[in-house]
Scaffold this motif. Structure first.
Motif: not given
Length: 66
Positions: A1-12, A33-46
């Motif tokens: 999942m891209k979303t979890l990969e992004a947070i792991e990268s940030y932690f490093k 769980k809500f968005s498996p792929e890291l969203p490219e816009s703020a819409f999905k986050v909101n």
């Protein structure tokens, strides 16, 4: 999942307290769980944040993490 990969990268890249890492990990696990792929816009986050039925401080914390 891209979303979890992004947070792991940030932690490093950042030195964070264990409490902050745990809180961020919980937020991103829930968000993944809500968005498996890291969203490219703020819409999905909101959209995700609007579905949270928690206290405003919890939603604010999740917004800061994301």
């Amino acid at each position: 999942m891209k979303t979890l990969e992004a947070i792991e990268s940030y932690f490093k890249q950042k030195k964070l307290s264990p409490y902050t890492k745990l809180a961020m990990q919980q937020t991103f696990n829930d968000f993944a769980k809500f968005s498996p792929e890291l969203p490219e816009s703020a819409f999905k986050v909101n959209e995700y944040l609007s579905t949270r039925q928690q206290a405003s401080t919890s939603v604010h914390m999740k917004r800061r993490h994301i």
